[in-house]
Design an enzyme around this catalytic site. Sequence first.
Site, PDB file in Angstrom:
ATOM      1  N   SER A 132       0.831  -1.289   0.108  1.00  0.00           N
ATOM      2  CA  SER A 132      -0.101   0.137   0.155  1.00  0.00           C
ATOM      3  C   SER A 132       0.861   1.434  -0.081  1.00  0.00           C
ATOM      4  CB  SER A 132      -0.757   0.199   1.356  1.00  0.00           C
ATOM      5  OG  SER A 132      -1.707   1.255   1.403  1.00  0.00           O
ATOM      6  N   TYR A 145      -1.561  -0.866  10.552  1.00  0.00           N
ATOM      7  CA  TYR A 145      -1.780  -0.895   9.034  1.00  0.00           C
ATOM      8  C   TYR A 145      -0.530  -0.589   8.049  1.00  0.00           C
ATOM      9  CZ  TYR A 145      -3.747  -1.236   4.228  1.00  0.00           C
ATOM     10  OH  TYR A 145      -3.957  -1.728   3.041  1.00  0.00           O
TER      11      TYR A 145
END
Length: 248
Positions: A132, A145
């Site tokens: 990501s 995350y």
Amino acid sequence: MTGGLSGIGRAIAQRFVDDGMIVYVGARRGNDPAFQENLRTTFGKSISVRALDVRRSDSVATFVDAIVETHGKVDVLVNAAGVYEEAAVIDHPDSMWHETIDTNLTGTFKMIRAVMPLMMTAKWGRIINIASVAAHQGMARNAAYCASKAGLLGLGRCVSLEGADHGITCNSISPTWVETEMLQQFIEHDMQRLGQSRVEARATYEASNPQGKLVQPDEIAGLASFLASDAARAMTMADYQVNAGSLW
């Protein structure tokens, strides 16, 4: 591949089937007859779905062993399984941290560890991790995350070095906001929290990148298809940002 039941993972599974590949999808809900029937209807006989919890080494071993028993080898591994939850660092629940790291990072490590010996024997392999832009940028309330995705980059560098002499490449793809089921949940949450219409809430995410358009899952799948091919032999130890010009 892991996490192929929705979003980016499903798009990659579709592209791989279109490329003529036999695809095995592992997911926690993989034994659910409804999901199995849905994928069979969509993809036909070129895809199989099995239960897989990447957090558990025994589940990973069972999944990989079943593939070897039926297919004999593993050519390409796509690690797309992932979870996302938000919390501030202060009072951040241990459970949320462990769930995120165990799934996004440790689960990826366990899958790679399980398939690398097979790829080394075959002298060929492609490993693709879905990271990501969060691997490169911080965001408030996203410590777990961001840490899990950043860890994938370090893991990938080590794997690429250990696999280089055996014809194995390891790369990651780091998208910005992609129009998936997960993003739709965020949009619906914003609609309720901010009193926005769906068009208004969606526009906020579209405006987060200079192109003003959300990245589509099949755009990620197209890159994954190339990285899984013979043409990408020399492409390894790299992370490819599909960010539409944005930092997030």
